[in-house]
Scaffold this active site. Structure first.
Site, PDB file in Angstrom:
ATOM      1  N   GLU A 249      42.385  46.369  46.284  1.00 54.33           N
ATOM      2  CA  GLU A 249      42.876  47.013  45.052  1.00 54.33           C
ATOM      3  C   GLU A 249      43.315  48.445  45.327  1.00 54.33           C
ATOM      4  OE1 GLU A 249      43.545  45.573  42.319  1.00 54.33           O
ATOM      5  OE2 GLU A 249      42.343  43.755  42.257  1.00 54.33           O
ATOM      6  N   ARG A 253      47.259  49.409  44.784  1.00 57.62           N
ATOM      7  CA  ARG A 253      47.579  50.307  43.663  1.00 57.62           C
ATOM      8  C   ARG A 253      47.731  51.753  44.115  1.00 57.62           C
ATOM      9  NH1 ARG A 253      44.663  47.650  38.366  1.00 57.62           N
ATOM     10  NH2 ARG A 253      43.980  45.755  39.390  1.00 57.62           N
ATOM     11  N   ASP A 382      47.281  34.079  46.589  1.00 58.04           N
ATOM     12  CA  ASP A 382      48.662  34.441  46.219  1.00 58.04           C
ATOM     13  C   ASP A 382      49.430  35.415  47.117  1.00 58.04           C
ATOM     14  OD1 ASP A 382      46.932  36.439  45.334  1.00 58.04           O
ATOM     15  OD2 ASP A 382      47.489  36.333  43.218  1.00 58.04           O
ATOM     16  N   GLU A 516      53.094  38.443  36.198  1.00 53.16           N
ATOM     17  CA  GLU A 516      53.707  37.462  37.122  1.00 53.16           C
ATOM     18  C   GLU A 516      54.864  36.657  36.528  1.00 53.16           C
ATOM     19  OE1 GLU A 516      50.405  37.820  36.639  1.00 53.16           O
ATOM     20  OE2 GLU A 516      49.873  38.796  38.528  1.00 53.16           O
TER      21      GLU A 516
END
Ligand code: DMJ
Length: 624
Positions: A249, A253, A382, A516
């Site tokens: 994360e 980010r 993903d 998404e």
């Protein structure tokens, strides 16, 4: 010497004189008169003639080249002298015009661009002073910043598209202003209770929304807010914290957000902060295999994995989603360690057997063996697939290994996971120990965009086929929205028990402002220009406005099938980083952040393609 010898006229025969003595006195008087007249004349010349100093300097000094040239030569050279004068005048005129054009250009620039140009000039001088491979105060290589093409866009000519694009900018403004007002400096905003919210994904690092939103502010030309966010980063973004963070994360980010902000604006502070943070993450790779831990204490450098992960495993979508940012970190820092760490991850994966060519979501960093055989193109898997493709694209298609790994993996996904429902909807199922679970996550919907993005390079004439797959997935994901009451997509939807594209379990019915589906619409629009993708995007805008907009910002909802929204009271930072940015780009022209120059990280932070011809060490940041 006698005076008479000097003055012969004094012996004039007509002159009367009484004695030789009296004649001499007259002569002396005349001499005195002549002499004083001469002195007076000299004084007059010095004090009363105009600008005498210039005359003197003209006589004794040649103060300029112009003077030297124009005074050279005889009278017969006067034509040449005139020609030279004209040339000089022409040169002066040309210099003036050039200065005027430059001044005009400068006036058209924004203050921050002017500041940046000055900084670039300074950096250039510094670099020249330091010579090749010079370092700055932070011991980083001094690099020449060149803004990649398409960092800013322009208004679309079609009035409806223009109006929709403006609306999305207004949504961003509202989300950002609400965060500023109620949660400035916190990681996220609680828009219902109107206060800050800090997720433990970032430990005690603060300002996730600020860093995640930086590039969106820039691409939407909200420059004052961008400046404000920059100032916050300069003064407050601190990684020297005793806190455990999610490596994934923080990378997607914070590192991704800082890198994008650097490449868009050229501001050095972002490069420095990104590298500082990247260095803080390096201890996560201290495992027997080099597969990083999921969690890391930034102070102690001690890592561990999520307690719930199968047999102490690291997660595919986490350790497999560092590649793009780490390649850029090596490029911007001159430190090869970042690139080495992510290339090693590939090596470890290449040595392992893949069940049916698929990559299980769990891998033990100590043993280097797969954990539970669970495969997903949604959560836990993903962005690993996304980064294989994008590593190839970001390398200007030189990373052949990345390319092969991507197309091989996609083939395995098509064979083992992609299915069509009886109602004709294509979906990507999940795989658990050899059995298919006919469920697709909202997260999996990014795959439509990914497959479209990779279709052009697909081997064996599969471009058309992959574009069809991408379009089918986009349609399925749109159905998952269309089949709800609120017209927002559920977290997970199923294709079993008599339903298609519908969530059946309570814990799959929520919508947390995820991007998404809109991301896929944006890619499909860019590649096909089929107006339905803009229409679908606009439907989502209307649903967001109707059900997610609250007094203090935007909130997720707990059940998309409920008749009225029950808000979860979180404005996710990815709503500003991704959802709103992809919506804005969906209604922008294709030359804004064009795909041939930019690749989006998994948090929608654009990173420039590293152009082949620019990879020599002389040009560490010559990106076009
Ligand atoms: C984002 O943080 C990233 O897109 C990530 O890859 C997965 N999910 C969220 C948004 O849904």
């Amino acid at each position: 010497m006698p005076v008479a010898t000097l003055l012969p006229f004094t012996a004039t025969p007509s002159r009367k004189s009484s004695s030789p003595t009296s004649f001499r006195l007259t002569e002396k008087f005349i001499l005195l008169l002549v002499f004083s007249a001469f002195i007076t004349l000299c004084f007059g010349a010095i004090f009363f003639l105009p600008d005498s100093s210039k005359l003197l300097s003209g006589v004794f000094f040649h103060s300029s080249a112009v003077e030297t040239n124009t005074r050279k030569g005889t009278d017969s050279d006067s034509n040449i002298a005139v020609g030279t004068d004209e040339k000089i005048l022409a040169k002066i005129r040309k210099d003036h015009e050039k200065a005027l054009v430059e001044a005009k250009d400068t006036l058209q620039k924004r203050p921050d661009e002017i500041k940046q140009d000055i900084q670039n000039e300074k950096d250039k001088v510094l670099k020249e002073g330091l010579g090749k491979g010079g370092k700055d105060d932070d011991n980083l290589p001094v690099i020449e910043y060149v803004r990649p093409p398409g960092a800013t866009g322009h208004e679309p000519s079609d009035p409806e598209t223009k109006e929709r694009r403006e609306k999305i900018k207004e949504m961003m403004k509202f989300a950002w202003d609400s965060y500023k007002r109620y949660a400035w400096g916190s990681n996220e905003l609680r828009p219902v209770s109107m206060q800050g919210h800090s997720s433990n994904l970032f430990g005690s690092i603060k300002g996730a929304t600020i860093v995640d939103a930086l590039d969106t502010l820039y691409v939407m030309e909200m420059y004052e807010d961008f400046e404000m966010a920059t100032e916050w980063v300069e003064k407050n973004l601190d990684f020297n914290v005793n806190a455990e963070v999610s490596v994934f994360e923080v990378n997607i980010r914070f590192v991704g957000g800082l890198l994008s902000a650097y490449y868009l604006s050229g501001k050095e502070v972002f490069r420095k902060k990104a590298i500082q943070l990247g260095e803080k993450l390096l201890p996560a790779f201290k495992t027997p295999t080099g597969i990083p831990w999921a969690l890391l204490n930034l102070k102690s450098g001690i890592g561990r994995n999520w307690p719930w992960a199968s047999g102490g495993s690291s997660i595919l979508a986490e350790y497999g989603t560092l590649h793009l940012e780490f390649m850029h970190l090596s490029k911007l820092s001159g430190n090869p360690a970042f690139a080495e760490k992510v290339m090693n991850i590939r090596k470890v994966l290449n040595r392992l057997d893949k069940p049916q060519g698929l990559y299980p979501n769990y891998l033990n960093p100590n043993s280097g063996q797969w954990g539970q055989h669970h495969v997903s193109v949604g959560g836990l898997g993903d962005s690993f697939y996304e980064y294989l493709l994008k590593a190839w694209l970001m390398s200007d298609k030189t990373d052949e290994e990345g390319k092969k790994l991507y197309y091989d993996a996609l083939q395995a996904i098509e064979t083992s996971l992609m299915r069509k429902s009886s109602g004709g909807l294509t979906y990507i199922a999940e795989w658990k120990g050899g059995l298919l679970e006919h469920k697709m996550g909202h997260l999996t919907c990014f795959a439509g965009g990914m497959i479209a993005l990779g279709a052009d390079g697909a081997p064996e004439d599969k471009t058309g086929h992959q574009m069809e797959q991408a379009a089918e997935i986009a349609r399925t994901c749109h159905e998952s929205y269309a089949r709800t009451t609120l017209k927002l997509g559920p977290e997970g939807f199923r294709f079993d028990g008599g339903v298609e594209a519908i969530a059946t379990r309570q814990n799959e019915k929520y919508f947390i402002l995820r991007p998404e589906v809109i991301e896929t619409y944006m890619y499909m629009w860019r590649f096909t220009h089929d107006p339905k993708y803009r229409e679908w995007g606009w439907e989502a805008v209307q649903a967001l406005e109707k059900h997610c907009r609250v007094e203090g910002g935007y909130s997720g909802v707990r059940d998309v099938y409920a008749t009225s929204p029950n808000h979860d009271d979180v404005q996710q930072s990815f709503y500003l980083a991704e959802t709103l940015k992809y919506l804005f780009l969906l209604f922008s022209d294709d030359d804004h952040l064009p795909f041939e120059h930019w690749v989006f990280n998994t948090e929608a932070h654009p990173l420039p393609v590293i152009k082949k011809e620019m990879t020599d060490t002389d040009k560490p940041n010559q990106l076009e």
